[in-house]
Design an enzyme around this catalytic site. Structure first.
Site, PDB file in Angstrom:
ATOM      1  N   ASP A 103      55.252 -23.882  42.713  1.00 34.97           N
ATOM      2  CA  ASP A 103      53.967 -23.199  42.524  1.00 34.97           C
ATOM      3  C   ASP A 103      52.940 -23.580  43.587  1.00 34.97           C
ATOM      4  O   ASP A 103      51.745 -23.645  43.323  1.00 34.97           O
ATOM      5  CB  ASP A 103      53.393 -23.486  41.115  1.00 34.97           C
ATOM      6  CG  ASP A 103      54.398 -23.138  40.038  1.00 34.97           C
ATOM      7  OD1 ASP A 103      55.089 -22.117  40.199  1.00 34.97           O
ATOM      8  OD2 ASP A 103      54.506 -23.881  39.051  1.00 34.97           O
ATOM      9  N   GLY A 150      54.716 -17.591  47.529  1.00 38.88           N
ATOM     10  CA  GLY A 150      54.740 -16.127  47.590  1.00 38.88           C
ATOM     11  C   GLY A 150      53.717 -15.611  48.578  1.00 38.88           C
ATOM     12  O   GLY A 150      54.028 -14.827  49.479  1.00 38.88           O
ATOM     13  N   HIS A 164      56.702 -15.931  42.220  1.00 37.45           N
ATOM     14  CA  HIS A 164      55.938 -15.906  43.466  1.00 37.45           C
ATOM     15  C   HIS A 164      54.905 -14.777  43.407  1.00 37.45           C
ATOM     16  O   HIS A 164      55.236 -13.610  43.297  1.00 37.45           O
ATOM     17  CB  HIS A 164      56.889 -15.744  44.656  1.00 37.45           C
ATOM     18  CG  HIS A 164      57.818 -16.921  44.799  1.00 37.45           C
ATOM     19  ND1 HIS A 164      58.867 -16.969  45.674  1.00 37.45           N
ATOM     20  CD2 HIS A 164      57.833 -18.123  44.156  1.00 37.45           C
ATOM     21  CE1 HIS A 164      59.488 -18.139  45.546  1.00 37.45           C
ATOM     22  NE2 HIS A 164      58.884 -18.844  44.637  1.00 37.45           N
ATOM     23  N   THR A 165      53.651 -15.186  43.464  1.00 35.74           N
ATOM     24  CA  THR A 165      52.566 -14.229  43.259  1.00 35.74           C
ATOM     25  C   THR A 165      51.973 -13.777  44.597  1.00 35.74           C
ATOM     26  O   THR A 165      51.682 -14.593  45.461  1.00 35.74           O
ATOM     27  CB  THR A 165      51.442 -14.885  42.411  1.00 35.74           C
ATOM     28  OG1 THR A 165      52.040 -15.412  41.236  1.00 35.74           O
ATOM     29  CG2 THR A 165      50.365 -13.887  42.040  1.00 35.74           C
ATOM     30  N   THR A 217      62.847 -23.407  32.499  1.00 38.64           N
ATOM     31  CA  THR A 217      62.266 -22.080  32.277  1.00 38.64           C
ATOM     32  C   THR A 217      63.128 -21.269  31.299  1.00 38.64           C
ATOM     33  O   THR A 217      62.824 -20.116  31.031  1.00 38.64           O
ATOM     34  CB  THR A 217      62.166 -21.315  33.607  1.00 38.64           C
ATOM     35  OG1 THR A 217      63.475 -21.242  34.189  1.00 38.64           O
ATOM     36  CG2 THR A 217      61.231 -22.012  34.584  1.00 38.64           C
ATOM     37  N   GLN A 226      61.373 -22.740  44.113  1.00 38.39           N
ATOM     38  CA  GLN A 226      61.165 -24.100  43.608  1.00 38.39           C
ATOM     39  C   GLN A 226      60.675 -25.003  44.752  1.00 38.39           C
ATOM     40  O   GLN A 226      59.957 -24.515  45.600  1.00 38.39           O
ATOM     41  CB  GLN A 226      62.428 -24.668  42.935  1.00 38.39           C
ATOM     42  CG  GLN A 226      62.741 -24.010  41.601  1.00 38.39           C
ATOM     43  CD  GLN A 226      63.451 -22.690  41.755  1.00 38.39           C
ATOM     44  OE1 GLN A 226      64.471 -22.604  42.421  1.00 38.39           O
ATOM     45  NE2 GLN A 226      62.930 -21.653  41.152  1.00 38.39           N
ATOM     46  N   THR A 235      65.560 -28.777  39.183  1.00 40.18           N
ATOM     47  CA  THR A 235      66.299 -27.560  38.946  1.00 40.18           C
ATOM     48  C   THR A 235      67.748 -27.811  39.394  1.00 40.18           C
ATOM     49  O   THR A 235      68.082 -28.905  39.862  1.00 40.18           O
ATOM     50  CB  THR A 235      65.634 -26.358  39.642  1.00 40.18           C
ATOM     51  OG1 THR A 235      66.241 -25.159  39.160  1.00 40.18           O
ATOM     52  CG2 THR A 235      65.755 -26.423  41.168  1.00 40.18           C
ATOM     53  N   GLY A 272      53.422 -18.760  31.550  1.00 42.15           N
ATOM     54  CA  GLY A 272      52.091 -18.989  30.989  1.00 42.15           C
ATOM     55  C   GLY A 272      51.840 -20.436  30.590  1.00 42.15           C
ATOM     56  O   GLY A 272      50.801 -20.765  30.032  1.00 42.15           O
ATOM     57  N   LYS A 285      45.346 -22.952  48.376  1.00 42.00           N
ATOM     58  CA  LYS A 285      44.427 -23.159  47.255  1.00 42.00           C
ATOM     59  C   LYS A 285      43.393 -24.259  47.486  1.00 42.00           C
ATOM     60  O   LYS A 285      42.965 -24.904  46.521  1.00 42.00           O
ATOM     61  CB  LYS A 285      45.214 -23.474  45.972  1.00 42.00           C
ATOM     62  CG  LYS A 285      46.286 -22.429  45.641  1.00 42.00           C
ATOM     63  CD  LYS A 285      46.818 -22.587  44.257  1.00 42.00           C
ATOM     64  CE  LYS A 285      47.991 -21.651  44.035  1.00 42.00           C
ATOM     65  NZ  LYS A 285      48.513 -21.632  42.696  1.00 42.00           N
ATOM     66  N   ASP A 298      40.436 -23.832  48.151  1.00 38.88           N
ATOM     67  CA  ASP A 298      39.184 -23.360  47.535  1.00 38.88           C
ATOM     68  C   ASP A 298      39.054 -23.824  46.087  1.00 38.88           C
ATOM     69  O   ASP A 298      37.954 -23.856  45.539  1.00 38.88           O
ATOM     70  CB  ASP A 298      39.128 -21.826  47.586  1.00 38.88           C
ATOM     71  CG  ASP A 298      40.362 -21.206  46.936  1.00 38.88           C
ATOM     72  OD1 ASP A 298      41.468 -21.483  47.424  1.00 38.88           O
ATOM     73  OD2 ASP A 298      40.212 -20.476  45.937  1.00 38.88           O
ATOM     74  N   GLY A 349      41.975 -18.486  48.964  1.00 39.72           N
ATOM     75  CA  GLY A 349      41.830 -17.513  47.878  1.00 39.72           C
ATOM     76  C   GLY A 349      43.146 -16.802  47.664  1.00 39.72           C
ATOM     77  O   GLY A 349      44.103 -17.014  48.412  1.00 39.72           O
TER      78      GLY A 349
HETATM   79  P1  IMO Z   1      58.521 -21.496  42.037  1.00 39.24           P
HETATM   80  O1  IMO Z   1      59.515 -20.914  42.971  1.00 39.24           O
HETATM   81  C1  IMO Z   1      57.592 -24.656  39.224  1.00 39.24           C
HETATM   82  C2  IMO Z   1      60.909 -26.371  36.942  1.00 39.24           C
HETATM   83  C3  IMO Z   1      60.873 -26.156  35.452  1.00 39.24           C
HETATM   84  C4  IMO Z   1      61.582 -27.421  34.975  1.00 39.24           C
HETATM   85  C5  IMO Z   1      62.653 -27.623  36.038  1.00 39.24           C
HETATM   86  C6  IMO Z   1      64.025 -27.068  35.662  1.00 39.24           C
HETATM   87  O2  IMO Z   1      57.598 -20.532  41.390  1.00 39.24           O
HETATM   88  O3  IMO Z   1      57.794 -22.650  42.672  1.00 39.24           O
HETATM   89  P2  IMO Z   1      65.016 -24.615  35.551  1.00 39.24           P
HETATM   90  O4  IMO Z   1      64.607 -23.424  34.715  1.00 39.24           O
HETATM   91  O5  IMO Z   1      64.973 -24.352  37.017  1.00 39.24           O
HETATM   92  O6  IMO Z   1      66.324 -25.212  35.117  1.00 39.24           O
HETATM   93  O7  IMO Z   1      63.905 -25.723  35.223  1.00 39.24           O
HETATM   94  O8  IMO Z   1      62.192 -26.955  37.208  1.00 39.24           O
HETATM   95  N1  IMO Z   1      60.814 -25.139  37.747  1.00 39.24           N
HETATM   96  C7  IMO Z   1      59.706 -24.748  38.398  1.00 39.24           C
HETATM   97  N2  IMO Z   1      58.484 -25.294  38.438  1.00 39.24           N
HETATM   98  N3  IMO Z   1      57.845 -23.572  39.977  1.00 39.24           N
HETATM   99  C8  IMO Z   1      59.089 -23.051  39.972  1.00 39.24           C
HETATM  100  O9  IMO Z   1      59.442 -22.058  40.821  1.00 39.24           O
HETATM  101  C9  IMO Z   1      60.079 -23.601  39.136  1.00 39.24           C
HETATM  102  N4  IMO Z   1      61.369 -23.321  38.872  1.00 39.24           N
HETATM  103  C10 IMO Z   1      61.818 -24.276  38.045  1.00 39.24           C
HETATM  104  O10 IMO Z   1      59.556 -26.078  34.970  1.00 39.24           O
HETATM  105  O11 IMO Z   1      60.704 -28.517  35.035  1.00 39.24           O
HETATM  106 MG    MG Z   2      56.223 -20.632  39.872  1.00 36.79          MG
END
Ligand code: IMO
Ligand code: MG
Length: 428
Positions: A13, A17, A41-42, A128, A224, A239, A302, A331, A333, A415
């Site tokens: 996060d 994106g 990815h936003t 997730t 991730q 993950t 969420g 981010k 800002d 932003g």
């Molecule tokens: P982006 O690409 C943040 C976290 C989950 C959990 C751990 C394992 O948006 O950055 P999983 O479902 O992959 O087996 O979960 O990894 N996690 C993420 N945290 N951003 C993500 O993707 C994530 N994808 C998995 O919250 O702790």
């Molecule tokens: Mg994410």
């Protein structure tokens, strides 16, 4: 044949994106190399919000070929829903290419992911629940079903029957659940999904190599992040794939010498969803404040994110693991209103000052951050678009990060919108 990897350097996060979208403008191909729809990815374009889970962020540019590589795990239903949403907004998705070697997320994977989390109770990982771990486990166990199996319905059905016997045993005997029906799954995957995804299925390895050999610029989009990496992250709170830059080689089928640029994505603080160690984590009022100002809730699930100050100990390690050539920091800002901004430069572990990430995770759990404190800029950065527009305090913050991480920062985001950036390098 320039190849660039974009990789998250924290716990996800980071704004990958938005930053991938910015880079994608200059690319002819954007390739996802691992993960699945656990990503969120936003991208915000003209006030319209796009949340991409499985489809590469380059999809929003007509000149980009978006590719889902062999290292990704694919839920066809989620992919098709995403395509429908994008097409309803006028985005043509017929250019999407999907590796025949990518593994399929099946209904039992999602169910087992969610049931396992429930069974673990307070020891849960906080996944997730999208079936990522169980799908990669089956891949390693050599009982997975691949996209290309869909092209031969007889083989698909044979493999499904074998694996389903085992999965239904697990569902019944461990989780006390009803068995899944092979007919229903086969009909969903072969009758409903296959006709729509057949035209997308491609030999993506040769596609990527042809592009590179043709001198085209290819971007490899990591999902991730470094500290969620199965090998290098805070195991087991990770993950089940390899988001680190090296994962692009395996997950897209290129050799390491193809990669000539690795851009790490960070945000000006740190967030994490799910369980696991987090040395700079804020608790109480300070955390509430940052979550409120930064709106730190999962884009897909969420969930309220855990938040903390920027950690340069982790970033120095991320720089090594990924061969980072530069950093983009998103981010910043969100820190506009703080009187004091803290940056962790080392850890105190049992009275020792430690600047390298400890390899023993129990030390990471005990690590107390040692901060350098900077005065906040206390002003609105959202309309800045040149370095000169940033106040001195923001420059000091960026310089401290750069110095401590040992990686040049070429861009900061101020932003959500596509154009809210300040670039420090002459070109991207
Ligand atoms: P982006 O690409 C943040 C976290 C989950 C959990 C751990 C394992 O948006 O950055 P999983 O479902 O992959 O087996 O979960 O990894 N996690 C993420 N945290 N951003 C993500 O993707 C994530 N994808 C998995 O919250 O702790
Ligand atoms: Mg994410």
């Amino acid at each position: 044949m320039p190849a660039t990897v974009v990789v998250g350097t924290q716990w996800g996060d980071e704004g990958k994106g938005k930053l991938t979208d910015l880079l994608a403008k200059e690319m002819s191909m954007v390739v996802r190399y691992q993960g699945g729809h656990n990503a969120g990815h936003t991208i915000v374009v003209d006030g319209e919000i796009y949340i991409l889970q499985l489809i590469p962020s380059g999809i929003l540019y007509e000149h980009v070929t978006p590719v889902i590589g062999n290292g990704v795990v694919v839920h066809p239903g989620v992919m098709l829903r995403e395509i429908d949403t994008l097409e309803s907004k006028g985005i043509d998705c017929s250019r999407l290419r999907l590796s025949g070697n990518a593994h399929l997320i099946m209904p039992y994977h999602e169910e087992i992911d969610a049931l396992t989390e429930r069974r673990l109770g307070k020891n849960k990982l906080g996944t997730t629940k999208s079936g990522i771990g169980p799908t990669y486990a089956d891949k390693a166990n050599r009982i997975g079903l691949r996209v290309q199996d869909l092209l031969d319905p007889k083989i698909f059905r044979q493999k499904l029957d074998v694996v389903l016997k085992e999965k239904n045993n697990v569902l019944a005997k461990i989780f006390n659940r009803l068995p899944k029906q092979a007919d229903e799954i086969a009909s969903l995957y072969l009758d409903e999904y296959l006709p729509r995804i057949r035209p997308l299925i491609t030999d993506t390895v040769n596609l990527v190599h042809d592009a590179l050999e043709g001198g085209e610029h290819v971007l490899f989009e990591g999902a991730q992040a470094t500290f969620l990496d199965l090998d290098h992250g805070t195991y087991p709170f990770v993950t089940s794939s390899n988001p680190v830059a090296g994962g692009a080689c395996v997950g897209a089928g290129i050799g390491p010498l193809h990669i000539n640029r690795v851009i790490g994505i960070a945000k000006g603080y740190v967030t994490r969803v799910g369980s696991g160690p987090f040395p700079t984590e804020l608790l109480g009022d300070e955390a509430d404040q940052l979550i409120e100002w930064a709106e730190e809730f999962g884009s897909v699930t969420g969930r309220r994110r855990r938040v903390g100050w920027f950690d340069t100990v982790m970033m120095r390690h991320a720089a090594r693991l990924n061969s980072l050539t530069e950093l983009m920091v998103g981010k910043i800002d969100k820190l506009d209103q703080f009187d004091v901004i803290k940056v962790c430069v080392a850890y105190d572990i049992d009275g020792r000052v430690v600047r390298d990430l400890p390899y023993h995770q129990s030390e990471l759990h005990r690590a107390k951050p040692i901060y350098e404190e900077l005065p906040g800029w206390k002003s609105d950065l959202s309309s800045a678009y040149e370095p000169d527009h940033l106040p001195k305090e923001a420059h000091d913050f960026i310089e401290l990060l750069q110095r401590e991480c040992g990686v040049p920062i070429n861009t900061v985001a101020v932003g959500r919108a596509r154009d809210q950036f300040v670039h420090f390098a002459a070109s991207l």
